[in-house]
Write a protein that holds these residues in place. Structure first.
Motif, PDB file in Angstrom:
ATOM      1  N   VAL A 147     -26.838 -45.742 -15.764  1.00  0.00           N
ATOM      2  CA  VAL A 147     -26.842 -44.761 -14.672  1.00  0.00           C
ATOM      3  C   VAL A 147     -28.286 -44.539 -14.248  1.00  0.00           C
ATOM      4  O   VAL A 147     -29.118 -44.113 -15.052  1.00  0.00           O
ATOM      5  CB  VAL A 147     -26.196 -43.438 -15.133  1.00  0.00           C
ATOM      6  CG1 VAL A 147     -26.167 -42.432 -14.000  1.00  0.00           C
ATOM      7  CG2 VAL A 147     -24.789 -43.690 -15.673  1.00  0.00           C
ATOM      8  N   ARG A 148     -28.582 -44.818 -12.965  1.00  0.00           N
ATOM      9  CA  ARG A 148     -29.968 -44.753 -12.510  1.00  0.00           C
ATOM     10  C   ARG A 148     -30.073 -44.020 -11.177  1.00  0.00           C
ATOM     11  O   ARG A 148     -29.210 -44.146 -10.315  1.00  0.00           O
ATOM     12  CB  ARG A 148     -30.538 -46.172 -12.313  1.00  0.00           C
ATOM     13  CG  ARG A 148     -30.529 -47.031 -13.562  1.00  0.00           C
ATOM     14  CD  ARG A 148     -31.166 -48.375 -13.307  1.00  0.00           C
ATOM     15  NE  ARG A 148     -30.470 -49.126 -12.278  1.00  0.00           N
ATOM     16  CZ  ARG A 148     -30.800 -50.379 -11.944  1.00  0.00           C
ATOM     17  NH1 ARG A 148     -31.821 -50.980 -12.537  1.00  0.00           N
ATOM     18  NH2 ARG A 148     -30.112 -51.011 -11.004  1.00  0.00           N
ATOM     19  N   ASP A 149     -31.147 -43.259 -11.042  1.00  0.00           N
ATOM     20  CA  ASP A 149     -31.483 -42.617  -9.765  1.00  0.00           C
ATOM     21  C   ASP A 149     -30.340 -41.763  -9.226  1.00  0.00           C
ATOM     22  O   ASP A 149     -29.891 -41.934  -8.092  1.00  0.00           O
ATOM     23  CB  ASP A 149     -31.881 -43.680  -8.737  1.00  0.00           C
ATOM     24  CG  ASP A 149     -33.108 -44.458  -9.158  1.00  0.00           C
ATOM     25  OD1 ASP A 149     -34.145 -43.824  -9.393  1.00  0.00           O
ATOM     26  OD2 ASP A 149     -33.016 -45.696  -9.274  1.00  0.00           O
ATOM     27  N   ILE A 150     -29.862 -40.834 -10.054  1.00  0.00           N
ATOM     28  CA  ILE A 150     -28.787 -39.943  -9.624  1.00  0.00           C
ATOM     29  C   ILE A 150     -29.320 -38.520  -9.467  1.00  0.00           C
ATOM     30  O   ILE A 150     -30.309 -38.127 -10.095  1.00  0.00           O
ATOM     31  CB  ILE A 150     -27.573 -39.971 -10.577  1.00  0.00           C
ATOM     32  CG1 ILE A 150     -27.945 -39.429 -11.964  1.00  0.00           C
ATOM     33  CG2 ILE A 150     -27.008 -41.381 -10.683  1.00  0.00           C
ATOM     34  CD1 ILE A 150     -26.741 -39.180 -12.848  1.00  0.00           C
ATOM     35  N   VAL A 151     -28.629 -37.765  -8.619  1.00  0.00           N
ATOM     36  CA  VAL A 151     -29.037 -36.391  -8.324  1.00  0.00           C
ATOM     37  C   VAL A 151     -27.820 -35.485  -8.421  1.00  0.00           C
ATOM     38  O   VAL A 151     -26.754 -35.795  -7.881  1.00  0.00           O
ATOM     39  CB  VAL A 151     -29.636 -36.294  -6.907  1.00  0.00           C
ATOM     40  CG1 VAL A 151     -29.966 -34.847  -6.574  1.00  0.00           C
ATOM     41  CG2 VAL A 151     -30.891 -37.152  -6.790  1.00  0.00           C
ATOM     42  N   VAL A 152     -27.963 -34.377  -9.132  1.00  0.00           N
ATOM     43  CA  VAL A 152     -26.928 -33.340  -9.179  1.00  0.00           C
ATOM     44  C   VAL A 152     -27.569 -32.031  -8.749  1.00  0.00           C
ATOM     45  O   VAL A 152     -28.607 -31.633  -9.284  1.00  0.00           O
ATOM     46  CB  VAL A 152     -26.332 -33.184 -10.594  1.00  0.00           C
ATOM     47  CG1 VAL A 152     -25.220 -32.144 -10.573  1.00  0.00           C
ATOM     48  CG2 VAL A 152     -25.827 -34.502 -11.124  1.00  0.00           C
ATOM     49  N   HIS A 153     -26.956 -31.362  -7.786  1.00  0.00           N
ATOM     50  CA  HIS A 153     -27.492 -30.089  -7.306  1.00  0.00           C
ATOM     51  C   HIS A 153     -26.357 -29.088  -7.143  1.00  0.00           C
ATOM     52  O   HIS A 153     -25.324 -29.404  -6.550  1.00  0.00           O
ATOM     53  CB  HIS A 153     -28.205 -30.268  -5.968  1.00  0.00           C
ATOM     54  CG  HIS A 153     -28.732 -28.984  -5.399  1.00  0.00           C
ATOM     55  ND1 HIS A 153     -29.807 -28.326  -5.955  1.00  0.00           N
ATOM     56  CD2 HIS A 153     -28.306 -28.235  -4.355  1.00  0.00           C
ATOM     57  CE1 HIS A 153     -30.043 -27.239  -5.262  1.00  0.00           C
ATOM     58  NE2 HIS A 153     -29.139 -27.141  -4.287  1.00  0.00           N
ATOM     59  N   SER A 154     -26.552 -27.908  -7.671  1.00  0.00           N
ATOM     60  CA  SER A 154     -25.614 -26.805  -7.499  1.00  0.00           C
ATOM     61  C   SER A 154     -24.228 -27.141  -8.041  1.00  0.00           C
ATOM     62  O   SER A 154     -23.223 -27.039  -7.355  1.00  0.00           O
ATOM     63  CB  SER A 154     -25.497 -26.413  -6.013  1.00  0.00           C
ATOM     64  OG  SER A 154     -24.703 -25.256  -5.884  1.00  0.00           O
ATOM     65  N   GLY A 155     -24.179 -27.548  -9.307  1.00  0.00           N
ATOM     66  CA  GLY A 155     -22.896 -27.753  -9.972  1.00  0.00           C
ATOM     67  C   GLY A 155     -22.523 -26.531 -10.772  1.00  0.00           C
ATOM     68  O   GLY A 155     -23.378 -25.725 -11.149  1.00  0.00           O
ATOM     69  N   GLY A 156     -21.254 -26.369 -11.080  1.00  0.00           N
ATOM     70  CA  GLY A 156     -20.798 -25.184 -11.787  1.00  0.00           C
ATOM     71  C   GLY A 156     -21.116 -25.196 -13.261  1.00  0.00           C
ATOM     72  O   GLY A 156     -21.483 -24.179 -13.833  1.00  0.00           O
ATOM     73  N   ASP A 157     -20.962 -26.354 -13.927  1.00  0.00           N
ATOM     74  CA  ASP A 157     -21.210 -26.437 -15.365  1.00  0.00           C
ATOM     75  C   ASP A 157     -22.325 -27.441 -15.638  1.00  0.00           C
ATOM     76  O   ASP A 157     -23.445 -27.249 -15.208  1.00  0.00           O
ATOM     77  CB  ASP A 157     -19.915 -26.826 -16.101  1.00  0.00           C
ATOM     78  CG  ASP A 157     -18.913 -25.678 -16.112  1.00  0.00           C
ATOM     79  OD1 ASP A 157     -19.331 -24.538 -16.346  1.00  0.00           O
ATOM     80  OD2 ASP A 157     -17.721 -25.922 -15.883  1.00  0.00           O
ATOM     81  N   ASP A 158     -22.000 -28.531 -16.331  1.00  0.00           N
ATOM     82  CA  ASP A 158     -23.026 -29.508 -16.673  1.00  0.00           C
ATOM     83  C   ASP A 158     -23.355 -30.394 -15.477  1.00  0.00           C
ATOM     84  O   ASP A 158     -22.464 -30.801 -14.719  1.00  0.00           O
ATOM     85  CB  ASP A 158     -22.541 -30.416 -17.813  1.00  0.00           C
ATOM     86  CG  ASP A 158     -22.273 -29.621 -19.081  1.00  0.00           C
ATOM     87  OD1 ASP A 158     -23.013 -28.653 -19.329  1.00  0.00           O
ATOM     88  OD2 ASP A 158     -21.337 -29.975 -19.818  1.00  0.00           O
ATOM     89  N   GLY A 159     -24.635 -30.711 -15.337  1.00  0.00           N
ATOM     90  CA  GLY A 159     -25.003 -31.695 -14.343  1.00  0.00           C
ATOM     91  C   GLY A 159     -24.527 -33.074 -14.741  1.00  0.00           C
ATOM     92  O   GLY A 159     -23.853 -33.766 -13.981  1.00  0.00           O
ATOM     93  N   VAL A 160     -24.860 -33.470 -15.987  1.00  0.00           N
ATOM     94  CA  VAL A 160     -24.441 -34.772 -16.528  1.00  0.00           C
ATOM     95  C   VAL A 160     -23.941 -34.551 -17.947  1.00  0.00           C
ATOM     96  O   VAL A 160     -24.640 -33.929 -18.762  1.00  0.00           O
ATOM     97  CB  VAL A 160     -25.600 -35.790 -16.540  1.00  0.00           C
ATOM     98  CG1 VAL A 160     -25.147 -37.120 -17.122  1.00  0.00           C
ATOM     99  CG2 VAL A 160     -26.166 -35.986 -15.140  1.00  0.00           C
ATOM    100  N   ARG A 161     -22.752 -35.035 -18.236  1.00  0.00           N
ATOM    101  CA  ARG A 161     -22.204 -34.947 -19.591  1.00  0.00           C
ATOM    102  C   ARG A 161     -21.926 -36.360 -20.088  1.00  0.00           C
ATOM    103  O   ARG A 161     -21.217 -37.119 -19.430  1.00  0.00           O
ATOM    104  CB  ARG A 161     -20.930 -34.108 -19.622  1.00  0.00           C
ATOM    105  CG  ARG A 161     -20.251 -34.084 -20.986  1.00  0.00           C
ATOM    106  CD  ARG A 161     -19.077 -33.136 -21.026  1.00  0.00           C
ATOM    107  NE  ARG A 161     -19.511 -31.747 -21.037  1.00  0.00           N
ATOM    108  CZ  ARG A 161     -18.682 -30.717 -21.215  1.00  0.00           C
ATOM    109  NH1 ARG A 161     -17.382 -30.918 -21.375  1.00  0.00           N
ATOM    110  NH2 ARG A 161     -19.144 -29.479 -21.215  1.00  0.00           N
ATOM    111  N   VAL A 162     -22.472 -36.686 -21.249  1.00  0.00           N
ATOM    112  CA  VAL A 162     -22.344 -38.044 -21.789  1.00  0.00           C
ATOM    113  C   VAL A 162     -21.554 -38.007 -23.086  1.00  0.00           C
ATOM    114  O   VAL A 162     -21.982 -37.402 -24.072  1.00  0.00           O
ATOM    115  CB  VAL A 162     -23.725 -38.681 -22.037  1.00  0.00           C
ATOM    116  CG1 VAL A 162     -23.559 -40.083 -22.616  1.00  0.00           C
ATOM    117  CG2 VAL A 162     -24.529 -38.734 -20.747  1.00  0.00           C
TER     118      VAL A 162
END
Length: 203
Positions: A173-188
């Motif tokens: 996973v490369r060059d990703i953006v998460v903005h204004s999420g309710g819980d986790d931005g990224v969960r692995v």
């Protein structure tokens, strides 16, 4: 004689079909298609793509006109889907079948459950933006299968998680953006997952 033979061969090459596509259609395997107009659908899924097939949405929009629907269901092996938007579907794109699909240059908005849900192996997802995903789920990207490659994608204003690498292994996973999420931005949760240049804000 050589010129004539070449001209005959060139005229026999497959060309993208001028899109007489309707909601509920199954497209493929084989032959390329270009969507010629926006498509509003009440069927589930709105479109089914069976690979190998290439579908260019022609910068048009697929809209779901009622709840609980999937925009594009991808089956078979080797579907290429690009260049358009999917709006108001509970799930924007579902990647199933044997995998090795490529989806790119898509804007998915208003998905109640998942923007993109991945269950088949070895897919490539690039330049896909999921926005305003809410309702009962509100996931941007939910990923299983093996060895997924996700590049330059984003999840904005999703109710639950931006990216969930839930199952499988060997994802990149490369060059990703998460903005204004309710819980986790990224969960692995998937082993051997490689994250590069991940930006998360306001979660």
């Amino acid at each position: 004689l050589v010129w004539f033979f070449s001209a005959v061969r060139a005229s026999a090459w497959p060309r993208p079909a001028a899109a007489q596509i309707a909601g509920g259609d199954v497209i493929g395997p084989g032959v390329s298609h270009v969507l010629g107009a926006d498509l509003a659908c009440s069927t589930n899924p709105a479109l089914t793509l069976v690979g190998p097939v290439k579908v260019d949405l022609g910068n048009h929009r697929i809209s779901c006109t009622s709840g609980g629907l999937t925009g594009v269901a991808v089956q078979g092996k080797g579907v290429a889907l690009r260049n358009g938007s999917i709006d108001g579907c509970s799930t924007g794109v579902s990647l199933g079948g044997e995998g090795r699909h490529k989806i790119a240059e898509l804007a998915i908005e208003g998905a109640d459950n998942f923007g993109v849900v991945v269950g088949s192996p070895a897919n490539r997802i690039s330049d896909v933006d999921v926005a305003n995903s809410g309702g009962s789920g509100g996931y941007g990207f939910w990923v299983a299968g093996e060895k997924q490659q996700i590049d330059r994608c984003s999840a904005t204003n999703v109710v639950d998680h931006g990216f969930v690498l839930a199952f499988g292994s060997g994802h990149r996973v490369r060059d990703i953006v998460v903005h204004s999420g309710g819980d986790d931005g990224v969960r692995v949760g998937a082993p051997q997952t490689r994250l590069e240049r991940v930006r998360v804000s306001d979660v």
